[in-house]
Design a protein around this motif. Structure first.
Motif, PDB file in Angstrom:
ATOM      1  N   LEU A  91     -21.846  -6.115   6.878  1.00 56.27           N
ATOM      2  CA  LEU A  91     -22.736  -6.013   8.029  1.00 56.27           C
ATOM      3  C   LEU A  91     -22.106  -5.100   9.076  1.00 56.27           C
ATOM      4  CD1 LEU A  91     -23.742  -9.763   8.432  1.00 56.27           C
ATOM      5  CD2 LEU A  91     -25.178  -7.906   7.583  1.00 56.27           C
ATOM      6  N   PRO A  92     -22.903  -4.287   9.770  1.00 61.92           N
ATOM      7  CA  PRO A  92     -22.338  -3.405  10.792  1.00 61.92           C
ATOM      8  C   PRO A  92     -21.751  -4.204  11.952  1.00 61.92           C
ATOM      9  CG  PRO A  92     -24.745  -3.288  10.802  1.00 61.92           C
ATOM     10  CD  PRO A  92     -24.349  -4.147   9.648  1.00 61.92           C
ATOM     11  N   SER A  93     -20.774  -3.650  12.629  1.00 54.76           N
ATOM     12  CA  SER A  93     -20.135  -4.351  13.741  1.00 54.76           C
ATOM     13  C   SER A  93     -21.120  -4.612  14.878  1.00 54.76           C
ATOM     14  CB  SER A  93     -18.926  -3.560  14.249  1.00 54.76           C
ATOM     15  OG  SER A  93     -19.351  -2.286  14.700  1.00 54.76           O
ATOM     16  N   GLU A  94     -22.216  -3.849  14.945  1.00 51.21           N
ATOM     17  CA  GLU A  94     -23.220  -4.036  15.993  1.00 51.21           C
ATOM     18  C   GLU A  94     -24.211  -5.139  15.651  1.00 51.21           C
ATOM     19  OE1 GLU A  94     -23.096  -0.986  14.297  1.00 51.21           O
ATOM     20  OE2 GLU A  94     -21.610  -0.099  15.623  1.00 51.21           O
ATOM     21  N   TYR A  95     -24.133  -5.714  14.445  1.00 44.09           N
ATOM     22  CA  TYR A  95     -25.092  -6.725  14.003  1.00 44.09           C
ATOM     23  C   TYR A  95     -25.036  -7.930  14.921  1.00 44.09           C
ATOM     24  CZ  TYR A  95     -27.442 -10.221  11.172  1.00 44.09           C
ATOM     25  OH  TYR A  95     -28.291 -11.194  10.732  1.00 44.09           O
ATOM     26  N   PHE A  96     -26.191  -8.381  15.383  1.00 50.22           N
ATOM     27  CA  PHE A  96     -26.283  -9.590  16.190  1.00 50.22           C
ATOM     28  C   PHE A  96     -27.361 -10.465  15.579  1.00 50.22           C
ATOM     29  CE2 PHE A  96     -28.035 -12.149  19.654  1.00 50.22           C
ATOM     30  CZ  PHE A  96     -26.871 -12.731  20.140  1.00 50.22           C
ATOM     31  N   GLY A  97     -26.964 -11.534  14.998  1.00 46.96           N
ATOM     32  CA  GLY A  97     -27.932 -12.418  14.364  1.00 46.96           C
ATOM     33  C   GLY A  97     -27.227 -13.461  13.533  1.00 46.96           C
ATOM     34  N   ASN A  98     -27.999 -14.198  12.799  1.00 48.46           N
ATOM     35  CA  ASN A  98     -27.467 -15.257  11.978  1.00 48.46           C
ATOM     36  C   ASN A  98     -27.021 -14.689  10.635  1.00 48.46           C
ATOM     37  OD1 ASN A  98     -26.889 -17.548  10.597  1.00 48.46           O
ATOM     38  ND2 ASN A  98     -28.820 -18.563  11.001  1.00 48.46           N
ATOM     39  N   SER A  99     -25.768 -14.813  10.339  1.00 50.58           N
ATOM     40  CA  SER A  99     -25.268 -14.348   9.051  1.00 50.58           C
ATOM     41  C   SER A  99     -24.559 -15.492   8.325  1.00 50.58           C
ATOM     42  CB  SER A  99     -24.336 -13.151   9.224  1.00 50.58           C
ATOM     43  OG  SER A  99     -23.259 -13.498  10.067  1.00 50.58           O
ATOM     44  N   MET A 100     -25.078 -16.701   8.491  1.00 46.83           N
ATOM     45  CA  MET A 100     -24.501 -17.869   7.836  1.00 46.83           C
ATOM     46  C   MET A 100     -25.513 -18.434   6.852  1.00 46.83           C
ATOM     47  SD  MET A 100     -22.684 -19.757  11.107  1.00 46.83           S
ATOM     48  CE  MET A 100     -23.613 -21.187  10.805  1.00 46.83           C
ATOM     49  N   GLN A 101     -25.023 -19.009   5.779  1.00 48.00           N
ATOM     50  CA  GLN A 101     -25.849 -19.734   4.832  1.00 48.00           C
ATOM     51  C   GLN A 101     -25.118 -20.998   4.428  1.00 48.00           C
ATOM     52  OE1 GLN A 101     -26.876 -16.965   1.626  1.00 48.00           O
ATOM     53  NE2 GLN A 101     -28.987 -17.474   2.069  1.00 48.00           N
ATOM     54  N   ILE A 102     -25.881 -21.995   4.053  1.00 47.40           N
ATOM     55  CA  ILE A 102     -25.292 -23.248   3.591  1.00 47.40           C
ATOM     56  C   ILE A 102     -24.989 -23.119   2.100  1.00 47.40           C
ATOM     57  CG2 ILE A 102     -25.734 -25.687   3.180  1.00 47.40           C
ATOM     58  CD1 ILE A 102     -27.485 -25.642   5.691  1.00 47.40           C
ATOM     59  N   VAL A 103     -23.802 -23.535   1.729  1.00 46.59           N
ATOM     60  CA  VAL A 103     -23.387 -23.558   0.332  1.00 46.59           C
ATOM     61  C   VAL A 103     -22.951 -24.985   0.036  1.00 46.59           C
ATOM     62  CG1 VAL A 103     -21.735 -22.654  -1.335  1.00 46.59           C
ATOM     63  CG2 VAL A 103     -22.622 -21.169   0.440  1.00 46.59           C
ATOM     64  N   SER A 104     -23.381 -25.522  -1.095  1.00 48.54           N
ATOM     65  CA  SER A 104     -22.990 -26.892  -1.421  1.00 48.54           C
ATOM     66  C   SER A 104     -22.250 -26.946  -2.746  1.00 48.54           C
ATOM     67  CB  SER A 104     -24.221 -27.796  -1.468  1.00 48.54           C
ATOM     68  OG  SER A 104     -25.104 -27.361  -2.473  1.00 48.54           O
ATOM     69  N   ALA A 105     -21.431 -27.972  -2.880  1.00 49.17           N
ATOM     70  CA  ALA A 105     -20.668 -28.193  -4.104  1.00 49.17           C
ATOM     71  C   ALA A 105     -21.029 -29.566  -4.647  1.00 49.17           C
ATOM     72  CB  ALA A 105     -19.174 -28.115  -3.811  1.00 49.17           C
ATOM     73  N   LYS A 106     -21.021 -29.712  -5.964  1.00 48.89           N
ATOM     74  CA  LYS A 106     -21.364 -30.986  -6.595  1.00 48.89           C
ATOM     75  C   LYS A 106     -20.247 -31.427  -7.531  1.00 48.89           C
ATOM     76  CE  LYS A 106     -26.318 -30.161  -6.575  1.00 48.89           C
ATOM     77  NZ  LYS A 106     -27.534 -30.075  -7.376  1.00 48.89           N
ATOM     78  N   ALA A 107     -20.040 -32.740  -7.567  1.00 45.81           N
ATOM     79  CA  ALA A 107     -19.094 -33.337  -8.501  1.00 45.81           C
ATOM     80  C   ALA A 107     -19.495 -34.785  -8.711  1.00 45.81           C
ATOM     81  CB  ALA A 107     -17.664 -33.255  -7.966  1.00 45.81           C
ATOM     82  N   ALA A 108     -19.261 -35.301  -9.896  1.00 43.91           N
ATOM     83  CA  ALA A 108     -19.555 -36.698 -10.192  1.00 43.91           C
ATOM     84  C   ALA A 108     -18.511 -37.590  -9.521  1.00 43.91           C
ATOM     85  CB  ALA A 108     -19.531 -36.924 -11.707  1.00 43.91           C
TER      86      ALA A 108
END
Length: 96
Positions: free
Chosen positions: A5-22
């Motif tokens: 992303l450019p250094s001037e980018y202003f916005g949301n750049s997050m995403q949720i990541v999940s992990a699974k295990a028994a």
């Protein structure tokens, strides 16, 4: 991201990541296995996955609209975010 992303980018750049295990897997291998599962989820969250998600979102956009809690005390006079969910770089905007 490729390219980044450019250094001037202003916005949301997050995403949720999940992990699974028994449960049995975590009981047998303890915190190390939990940490490994989280590592796999984060490391596997590739540029291609992000771009695919963005492509799908632009076809059918969804914006999470959190409603206010009502505790029977009448209309809220103000909204305050309190101590939770504080971290560097976070910006919170409330309507009104």
């Amino acid at each position: 991201m490729v390219p980044p992303l450019p250094s001037e980018y202003f916005g949301n750049s997050m995403q949720i990541v999940s992990a699974k295990a028994a449960a049995g897997e975590l009981l047998e291998h303890r915190f190390g296995r939990a940490a490994w599962r989280v590592h796999e989820a984060v490391a596997g969250h590739s540029d291609a996955e992000v771009r695919e998600w963005v492509g799908k979102w632009t076809e059918d956009p969804f914006i999470c609209n959190m409603g206010q809690n009502e505790f029977g005390m009448g209309k809220a006079v103000a909204i305050r975010c309190g101590y939770a969910n504080k971290f560097d770089g976070k910006v919170t905007s409330y309507p009104g």
